[in-house]
Design an enzyme around this catalytic site. Structure first.
Site, mmCIF file in Angstrom:
data_model
loop_
_atom_site.group_PDB
_atom_site.id
_atom_site.type_symbol
_atom_site.label_atom_id
_atom_site.label_comp_id
_atom_site.label_asym_id
_atom_site.label_seq_id
_atom_site.Cartn_x
_atom_site.Cartn_y
_atom_site.Cartn_z
ATOM 1 N N HIS A 21 0.058 0.408 -13.466
ATOM 2 C CA HIS A 21 0.838 -0.794 -13.768
ATOM 3 C C HIS A 21 2.311 -0.395 -13.848
ATOM 4 C CE1 HIS A 21 1.473 -4.875 -15.107
ATOM 5 N NE2 HIS A 21 2.364 -4.376 -15.934
ATOM 6 N N GLY B 70 0.790 -1.235 0.000
ATOM 7 C CA GLY B 70 0.000 0.000 0.000
ATOM 8 C C GLY B 70 0.819 1.281 0.000
ATOM 9 N N SER B 71 2.055 1.211 -0.496
ATOM 10 C CA SER B 71 2.843 2.457 -0.507
ATOM 11 C C SER B 71 2.241 3.465 -1.485
ATOM 12 C CB SER B 71 4.317 2.179 -0.818
ATOM 13 O OG SER B 71 4.464 1.635 -2.103
ATOM 14 N N ASN B 72 1.664 2.994 -2.574
ATOM 15 C CA ASN B 72 0.960 3.927 -3.478
ATOM 16 C C ASN B 72 -0.294 4.488 -2.811
ATOM 17 O OD1 ASN B 72 1.993 4.262 -6.408
ATOM 18 N ND2 ASN B 72 2.417 2.122 -5.893
ATOM 19 N N ASP C 48 -4.948 -4.893 -17.390
ATOM 20 C CA ASP C 48 -4.034 -3.870 -17.921
ATOM 21 C C ASP C 48 -4.429 -3.377 -19.312
ATOM 22 O OD1 ASP C 48 -2.626 -4.220 -15.583
ATOM 23 O OD2 ASP C 48 -1.319 -5.733 -16.458
ATOM 24 N N LEU D 256 -8.884 -9.418 -10.819
ATOM 25 C CA LEU D 256 -9.654 -8.862 -11.931
ATOM 26 C C LEU D 256 -11.024 -8.428 -11.393
ATOM 27 C CD1 LEU D 256 -9.367 -8.568 -15.044
ATOM 28 C CD2 LEU D 256 -10.515 -10.763 -15.250
ATOM 29 N N ASN E 88 -6.200 2.417 -12.779
ATOM 30 C CA ASN E 88 -5.222 1.440 -12.292
ATOM 31 C C ASN E 88 -3.822 1.939 -12.602
ATOM 32 O OD1 ASN E 88 -4.249 -1.165 -11.346
ATOM 33 N ND2 ASN E 88 -3.903 -1.708 -13.487
ATOM 34 N N LEU F 162 -4.704 -6.987 -6.997
ATOM 35 C CA LEU F 162 -4.320 -8.095 -7.879
ATOM 36 C C LEU F 162 -5.475 -8.859 -8.516
ATOM 37 C CD1 LEU F 162 -1.274 -9.539 -5.895
ATOM 38 C CD2 LEU F 162 -1.293 -7.906 -7.779
HETATM 39 C C1 GRF Z 1 3.097 -1.046 -7.531
HETATM 40 O O1 GRF Z 1 4.336 -1.145 -8.176
HETATM 41 C C2 GRF Z 1 1.993 -0.968 -8.537
HETATM 42 O O2 GRF Z 1 2.358 -0.377 -9.725
HETATM 43 C C3 GRF Z 1 1.676 -2.403 -8.812
HETATM 44 O O3 GRF Z 1 1.864 -3.059 -7.584
HETATM 45 C C4 GRF Z 1 2.770 -2.312 -6.764
HETATM 46 C C5 GRF Z 1 2.058 -2.064 -5.490
HETATM 47 O O4 GRF Z 1 2.885 -1.542 -4.487
HETATM 48 N N1 GRF Z 1 0.395 -2.539 -9.440
HETATM 49 P P1 GRF Z 1 2.259 -0.886 -3.221
HETATM 50 O O5 GRF Z 1 1.311 -1.884 -2.587
HETATM 51 O O6 GRF Z 1 1.559 0.366 -3.635
HETATM 52 O O7 GRF Z 1 3.410 -0.587 -2.286
#
Ligand code: GRF
Length: 202
Positions: free
Chosen positions: A111, A19-21, A152, A94, A109, A92
């Site tokens: 990718h 969940g860093s994003n 994707d 669909l 999304n 992850l």
């Molecule tokens: C990220 O690289 C994102 O692009 C991909 O999975 C990774 C998730 O990382 N879909 P995080 O959970 O956000 O740290």
């Protein structure tokens, strides 16, 4: 597009892992006048993304496969929270057709590659970065795109890239890609969410 104070755009983030994003997005929109992160959902009760959400006082929900695929429970939660847009950040699974149809053109999304390269089923996380290394790519990047019923696929909103050097490893490639993600994903969500026709939302 102006959004009235009590009618903010409400994002729900779907995340399966670290969940860093999700954190970068929650931070970006913390004091945003028009957009707020209203919910974080995960298919994985152990996902660190859930911890991160709690730190930002964002409500969380966890669901299993049958709740997700064979019931309308998740759609119901989203509607109950008045969610207007969905953000897949390291999610992850669909999406079922019913979910996609409930949020037409309002799902985004990220990718970790320059699609169509290194995309499709099974291409996620370190697998992408390992494949990039093995292929001897000189450029890597990210793709932020709308979501439809295929992995994707969907309209590309933004691609950003940087160089790979021969000494890069899958780990250093991942770090470079993550930096691109944190820089571009929140801003792209902001631009995208504010550019859609909101009159039908509220
Ligand atoms: C990220 O690289 C994102 O692009 C991909 O999975 C990774 C998730 O990382 N879909 P995080 O959970 O956000 O740290």
């Amino acid at each position: 597009m102006k959004v009235e104070k009590n009618k903010k755009i409400k994002l729900a983030i779907f995340a399966s892992g670290s969940g860093s994003n999700a954190e970068a997005i929650m931070k970006y929109f913390l004091h945003h006048p028009q957009i707020k992160v209203a919910l974080l959902l995960s298919n994985n009760a152990e996902a660190f993304a859930l911890e991160r959400a709690k730190r930002f006082h964002v409500p969380t929900r966890v669901f299993n496969k049958s709740q997700f695929r064979e019931s309308d429970e998740v759609v119901r939660w989203l509607k109950e929270s008045n969610i207007t847009h969905l953000v897949l950040a390291g999610f992850l699974w669909l999406l079922p057709e019913s979910l996609i149809q409930s949020f037409p053109e309002r799902i985004v999304n990220i990718h970790p590659s320059l699609l169509p390269k290194f995309g499709g089923k099974g291409m996620y996380g370190m697998k992408v970065h390992q494949a990039v290394k093995e292929a001897g790519e000189v450029q890597i990047g990210i793709t932020i795109h709308e979501v439809n019923a295929k992995y994707d696929d969907g309209k590309i909103l933004l691609q950003a890239s940087c160089e790979v050097v021969p000494t890069d490893t899958p780990e250093t490639i991942a770090a470079k890609v993550n930096a691109l993600e944190y820089e571009h994903f929140p801003k792209t969500i902001e631009r995208w969410a504010l550019s859609l026709n909101l009159s039908t939302l509220f």
